[in-house]
Design a protein around this motif. Structure first.
Motif, short mmCIF file in Angstrom:
data_model
loop_
_atom_site.label_atom_id
_atom_site.label_comp_id
_atom_site.label_asym_id
_atom_site.label_seq_id
_atom_site.Cartn_x
_atom_site.Cartn_y
_atom_site.Cartn_z
N VAL A 149 7.62 41.15 3.15
CA VAL A 149 7.43 42.32 2.41
C VAL A 149 8.63 43.06 1.79
N HIS A 150 9.59 43.22 2.78
CA HIS A 150 10.80 43.81 2.66
C HIS A 150 12.08 42.77 2.70
N LEU A 151 11.95 42.15 1.41
CA LEU A 151 13.05 41.06 1.44
C LEU A 151 14.54 41.65 1.45
N ASP A 152 14.72 43.04 0.77
CA ASP A 152 16.14 43.35 0.82
C ASP A 152 16.63 43.62 2.35
N GLU A 153 15.58 44.08 2.97
CA GLU A 153 16.20 44.50 4.39
C GLU A 153 16.25 43.31 5.14
N ALA A 154 15.42 41.97 4.90
CA ALA A 154 15.66 41.01 5.59
C ALA A 154 17.13 40.30 5.25
N ARG A 155 17.48 40.44 4.15
CA ARG A 155 18.88 39.92 3.66
C ARG A 155 19.86 40.75 4.41
N GLN A 156 19.62 42.23 4.79
CA GLN A 156 20.62 42.76 5.47
C GLN A 156 20.91 42.25 6.68
N VAL A 157 19.59 42.17 7.18
CA VAL A 157 19.61 41.58 8.67
C VAL A 157 20.24 40.47 9.01
N VAL A 158 20.00 39.33 7.94
CA VAL A 158 20.42 38.01 8.10
C VAL A 158 22.08 38.27 7.87
N THR A 159 22.45 39.09 7.00
CA THR A 159 24.13 39.46 6.89
C THR A 159 24.66 39.85 8.20
N GLN A 160 24.03 40.89 8.67
CA GLN A 160 24.17 41.54 10.21
C GLN A 160 24.14 40.47 11.07
N CYS A 161 23.15 39.53 11.20
CA CYS A 161 23.44 38.39 12.15
C CYS A 161 24.51 37.47 11.93
N ALA A 162 24.90 37.31 10.94
CA ALA A 162 25.94 36.38 10.59
C ALA A 162 27.25 37.10 11.04
N GLU A 163 27.34 38.61 11.07
CA GLU A 163 28.46 39.21 11.67
C GLU A 163 28.61 39.24 13.11
N GLY A 164 27.46 39.18 13.81
CA GLY A 164 27.19 39.41 14.94
C GLY A 164 26.81 40.78 15.37
N SER A 165 26.41 41.62 14.66
CA SER A 165 26.19 42.96 15.00
C SER A 165 24.38 43.12 15.45
N VAL A 166 23.76 41.96 15.17
CA VAL A 166 22.27 42.06 15.44
C VAL A 166 21.92 40.70 15.90
N ARG A 167 21.36 40.66 17.12
CA ARG A 167 20.74 39.67 17.81
C ARG A 167 19.53 39.46 18.06
N GLY A 168 18.96 38.30 18.44
CA GLY A 168 17.79 38.09 18.91
C GLY A 168 16.29 37.69 17.94
N ASP A 169 15.17 37.62 18.19
CA ASP A 169 14.26 37.29 17.56
C ASP A 169 14.07 37.88 15.99
N GLU A 170 14.93 39.05 15.99
CA GLU A 170 14.63 39.75 14.69
C GLU A 170 15.54 38.79 13.63
N CYS A 171 16.56 38.02 14.06
CA CYS A 171 17.63 37.49 13.15
C CYS A 171 16.70 36.28 12.80
N ALA A 172 16.00 35.49 13.76
CA ALA A 172 15.23 34.12 13.33
C ALA A 172 13.88 34.57 12.27
N ASN A 173 13.20 35.96 12.52
CA ASN A 173 12.25 36.49 11.60
C ASN A 173 12.87 36.63 10.27
N ALA A 174 13.75 37.40 10.13
CA ALA A 174 14.61 37.80 8.83
C ALA A 174 14.89 36.44 8.10
N GLU A 175 15.64 35.36 8.80
CA GLU A 175 16.05 34.43 8.05
C GLU A 175 15.04 33.57 7.67
#
Length: 102
Positions: free
Chosen positions: A58-84
């Motif tokens: 539902v919140h694709l813009d936020e999902a793209r931000q989380v994927v970017t943060q995961c690639a940078e390494g600032s976010v980890r865990g299940d949220e990365c997989a769910n957003a991707e």
């Protein structure tokens, strides 16, 4: 008569042994510290549960931000997989719609 006397001695000995066991149990096996009903310190906040794939769909813009943060390494865990997964599914739907001409 000796059997009766032996039986009484055995019963008295067993009774004294069990009684001593119940009395001395706290000394032999100390009781651990009891749990107190206190609130956790204000600084120790429980981590929030990872947001699900449906949320990110539902919140694709936020999902793209989380994927970017995961690639940078600032976010980890299940949220990365769910957003991707949500981003990949949304892009797949968009490609399919363009392929079908919609």
């Amino acid at each position: 008569m000796t059997r009766g006397r032996t039986l009484i001695i055995v019963l008295v000995t067993l009774t004294l042994g069990f009684g001593a066991g119940f009395v001395l149990r706290p000394v032999i096996v100390p009781v651990g510290p009891t749990a107190t009903a206190t609130s956790p310190p204000a600084a120790a906040v429980a981590p929030a549960a990872p947001r699900g794939t449906q949320y990110f769909a539902v919140h694709l813009d936020e999902a793209r931000q989380v994927v970017t943060q995961c690639a940078e390494g600032s976010v980890r865990g299940d949220e990365c997989a769910n957003a991707e997964q949500a981003v990949v599914e949304a892009e797949g739907r968009d490609r399919f719609k363009r392929f079908m001409g919609n």
